[in-house]
Design a protein around this motif. Structure first.
Motif, PDB file in Angstrom:
ATOM      1  N   LEU A 313     -30.129  22.065  21.747  1.00  7.38           N
ATOM      2  CA  LEU A 313     -30.551  22.906  22.759  1.00  7.38           C
ATOM      3  C   LEU A 313     -29.478  23.601  23.452  1.00  7.38           C
ATOM      4  O   LEU A 313     -29.389  24.948  23.660  1.00  7.38           O
ATOM      5  CB  LEU A 313     -31.716  22.118  23.482  1.00  7.38           C
ATOM      6  CG  LEU A 313     -32.289  22.741  24.787  1.00  7.38           C
ATOM      7  CD1 LEU A 313     -33.007  23.908  23.987  1.00  7.38           C
ATOM      8  CD2 LEU A 313     -33.113  22.077  25.455  1.00  7.38           C
ATOM      9  N   ALA A 314     -28.444  22.712  23.746  1.00  2.99           N
ATOM     10  CA  ALA A 314     -27.373  23.268  24.683  1.00  2.99           C
ATOM     11  C   ALA A 314     -26.341  24.124  24.054  1.00  2.99           C
ATOM     12  O   ALA A 314     -25.995  25.123  24.599  1.00  2.99           O
ATOM     13  CB  ALA A 314     -26.578  21.857  25.151  1.00  2.99           C
ATOM     14  N   ARG A 315     -26.374  23.780  22.502  1.00  2.00           N
ATOM     15  CA  ARG A 315     -25.611  24.622  21.504  1.00  2.00           C
ATOM     16  C   ARG A 315     -26.121  25.885  21.458  1.00  2.00           C
ATOM     17  O   ARG A 315     -25.437  26.775  21.714  1.00  2.00           O
ATOM     18  CB  ARG A 315     -25.349  23.846  20.250  1.00  2.00           C
ATOM     19  CG  ARG A 315     -24.359  24.503  19.268  1.00  2.00           C
ATOM     20  CD  ARG A 315     -24.640  23.980  17.877  1.00  2.00           C
ATOM     21  NE  ARG A 315     -23.460  24.550  17.035  1.00  2.00           N
ATOM     22  CZ  ARG A 315     -23.847  25.578  16.155  1.00  2.00           C
ATOM     23  NH1 ARG A 315     -24.971  26.205  16.367  1.00  2.00           N
ATOM     24  NH2 ARG A 315     -23.061  26.229  15.709  1.00  2.00           N
ATOM     25  N   ASN A 316     -27.521  25.885  21.155  1.00  2.00           N
ATOM     26  CA  ASN A 316     -28.123  27.274  21.106  1.00  2.00           C
ATOM     27  C   ASN A 316     -28.282  28.163  22.273  1.00  2.00           C
ATOM     28  O   ASN A 316     -28.014  29.197  22.325  1.00  2.00           O
ATOM     29  CB  ASN A 316     -29.790  26.798  20.309  1.00  2.00           C
ATOM     30  CG  ASN A 316     -29.404  26.290  19.036  1.00  2.00           C
ATOM     31  OD1 ASN A 316     -28.556  26.420  18.333  1.00  2.00           O
ATOM     32  ND2 ASN A 316     -30.611  25.650  18.688  1.00  2.00           N
ATOM     33  N   LEU A 317     -28.342  27.351  23.348  1.00  2.00           N
ATOM     34  CA  LEU A 317     -28.504  28.089  24.764  1.00  2.00           C
ATOM     35  C   LEU A 317     -27.353  28.790  24.937  1.00  2.00           C
ATOM     36  O   LEU A 317     -27.079  29.974  25.537  1.00  2.00           O
ATOM     37  CB  LEU A 317     -29.039  27.047  25.755  1.00  2.00           C
ATOM     38  CG  LEU A 317     -29.000  27.742  27.286  1.00  2.00           C
ATOM     39  CD1 LEU A 317     -30.160  28.889  27.335  1.00  2.00           C
ATOM     40  CD2 LEU A 317     -29.457  26.736  28.146  1.00  2.00           C
ATOM     41  N   LEU A 318     -25.909  27.990  24.751  1.00  5.59           N
ATOM     42  CA  LEU A 318     -24.955  28.698  25.116  1.00  5.59           C
ATOM     43  C   LEU A 318     -24.458  29.621  24.061  1.00  5.59           C
ATOM     44  O   LEU A 318     -23.949  30.573  24.702  1.00  5.59           O
ATOM     45  CB  LEU A 318     -23.672  27.382  25.063  1.00  5.59           C
ATOM     46  CG  LEU A 318     -22.061  27.742  25.286  1.00  5.59           C
ATOM     47  CD1 LEU A 318     -22.109  28.610  26.748  1.00  5.59           C
ATOM     48  CD2 LEU A 318     -21.413  26.571  24.984  1.00  5.59           C
ATOM     49  N   VAL A 319     -24.782  29.854  22.755  1.00  6.11           N
ATOM     50  CA  VAL A 319     -24.403  30.621  21.886  1.00  6.11           C
ATOM     51  C   VAL A 319     -25.271  31.744  22.177  1.00  6.11           C
ATOM     52  O   VAL A 319     -24.475  32.938  22.219  1.00  6.11           O
ATOM     53  CB  VAL A 319     -24.637  30.175  20.448  1.00  6.11           C
ATOM     54  CG1 VAL A 319     -24.357  31.232  19.457  1.00  6.11           C
ATOM     55  CG2 VAL A 319     -23.688  29.292  20.110  1.00  6.11           C
ATOM     56  N   ALA A 320     -26.484  31.502  22.361  1.00  3.18           N
ATOM     57  CA  ALA A 320     -27.318  32.886  22.918  1.00  3.18           C
ATOM     58  C   ALA A 320     -26.698  33.528  24.043  1.00  3.18           C
ATOM     59  O   ALA A 320     -26.907  34.765  23.997  1.00  3.18           O
ATOM     60  CB  ALA A 320     -28.742  32.301  22.852  1.00  3.18           C
ATOM     61  N   THR A 321     -26.762  32.859  25.074  1.00  4.08           N
ATOM     62  CA  THR A 321     -26.019  33.203  26.023  1.00  4.08           C
ATOM     63  C   THR A 321     -25.149  34.171  26.265  1.00  4.08           C
ATOM     64  O   THR A 321     -24.873  35.252  26.856  1.00  4.08           O
ATOM     65  CB  THR A 321     -25.966  32.319  27.390  1.00  4.08           C
ATOM     66  OG1 THR A 321     -27.241  31.540  27.509  1.00  4.08           O
ATOM     67  CG2 THR A 321     -25.394  32.903  28.644  1.00  4.08           C
ATOM     68  N   LEU A 322     -23.892  33.557  25.706  1.00  2.00           N
ATOM     69  CA  LEU A 322     -22.781  34.211  25.404  1.00  2.00           C
ATOM     70  C   LEU A 322     -22.604  35.567  24.632  1.00  2.00           C
ATOM     71  O   LEU A 322     -22.335  36.476  24.638  1.00  2.00           O
ATOM     72  CB  LEU A 322     -21.715  33.584  24.572  1.00  2.00           C
ATOM     73  CG  LEU A 322     -21.144  32.469  25.572  1.00  2.00           C
ATOM     74  CD1 LEU A 322     -20.100  31.395  24.772  1.00  2.00           C
ATOM     75  CD2 LEU A 322     -20.200  32.900  26.739  1.00  2.00           C
TER      76      LEU A 322
END
Length: 330
Positions: A313-322
């Motif tokens: 979840l943290a990985r996907n959130l960070l990738v999507a945000t960037l």
């Protein structure tokens, strides 16, 4: 709630002297402390009200940052034109926390010092090393769905609930404090500590120290223009984060020139993603680079039985945000 005495401090020196008495605690907005008193987690004999000390202003700081008094209300800071223009990720973080009514009461100093919402900490019938050192951490084998995946210890897996602190960790700031031994400044990141074998200490503040102000580092306009705060939570409002990210990125010619990243709801304090930042600087602004940066940071994760989902979840959130921030400048 146990009976307690109340006094209103007239100046910082008087407040520090009053809190030096056994059983005394500072009172700001009270949005967290009063709840803990009702639960029996905190039982002060005296509350020293510091909310009316002259620390309610937002001012320009030398060097181009902002100096924010500790008694400034969360809603005031979120609405300040300078904050909205120069630190938009901070305004977004503030507005994502609590409710409008609570933001009107909660202070900046108190926001930094709010306690974990771990159910074992809040339930005085249960053991908790943070509340009663040496009694154990039942969350490790119990209900830990929304607890730490980074930086935790055998003694504690609690997370810090502040949204504002996550944005501050990404921006960089200094906390001004005064106490029995005089004045000093503490950096953010650096105010909040990992639990180690002393989880009862949330911060590096010494007994009796009072936060008087927060000073934000200048944030380059090129970073501020492409910055945000995103929060994943179980419901749309008035809910603590499951995972959150504060990010700012500067891209030129398709390459990441600079970035600031912090994660929330994953550790005992706001988590500055230093490894992700190092991976990104100088890299192409592509989803592959964002994923590599997230993986570099989250390689440190040590999820428990029921919160391993927070890693992807943290990985996907960070990738999507960037990706969204960089798409705007593509």
């Amino acid at each position: 709630m146990r009976p307690f005495a109340y006094e209103r401090a007239s100046d910082a020196a008087g407040a520090v002297a009053a809190v030096a008495q056994p059983g005394a605690m500072y009172l700001g907005g009270g949005t967290n402390l009063v709840d803990l008193m009702k639960l029996g987690v905190e039982s002060p004999e005296r509350l020293v009200d510091v909310s009316r000390l002259p620390y309610d202003r937002i001012e320009e700081a030398p060097g181009g940052g902002l100096r924010i008094g500790a008694a400034v209300r969360n809603s005031e800071l979120a609405a300040d034109p300078a904050v909205r223009e120069r630190y938009p990720l901070l305004a977004l973080a503030l507005l994502s926390g609590a409710s409008g009514q609570l933001r009107n009461v909660a202070t900046i100093g108190g926001n930094l010092l709010q306690r974990t919402r771990c159910g074992y900490f809040q339930d005085v019938s249960k053991p908790c090393n943070k509340r009663r050192p040496g009694s154990g951490c039942p969350a490790r084998e119990g209900d830990h769905r929304n607890l730490a995946i980074l930086g935790h210890s055998e003694a504690c897996v609690a997370t810090h609930p502040s949204d504002m602190a996550v944005a501050l960790a990404a921006i960089g700031a200094e906390v001004h404090v005064t106490g029995p031994d005089g004045q000093r400044t503490i950096p953010i990141p650096g105010l909040h500590r990992l639990p180690g074998d002393e989880p009862s200490r949330d911060t590096v503040l010494e007994p009796g120290e009072l936060i008087t102000a927060l000073e934000l580092e200048p944030l380059a306009p090129t970073l501020a223009a492409r910055s945000t705060y995103r929060k994943v939570r179980d419901r749309a409002s008035f809910s603590f984060a499951v995972v959150s990210v504060a990010a700012a990125v500067e891209v030129a010619g398709g390459t990441v020139r600079d970035c600031r990243i912090a994660l929330g709801a994953v550790a005992h304090g706001p988590w500055r993603a230093w490894r992700a930042e190092e991976s990104l600087r100088g890299a192409r602004a592509t989803e592959a680079s964002f994923a590599a940066a997230a993986d570099a940071e989250l390689a440190q994760a040590r999820p428990l039985r029921d919160n391993a989902f927070k890693v992807p979840l943290a990985r996907n959130l960070l990738v999507a945000t960037l990706a969204d921030l960089c798409e705007e400048v593509a």
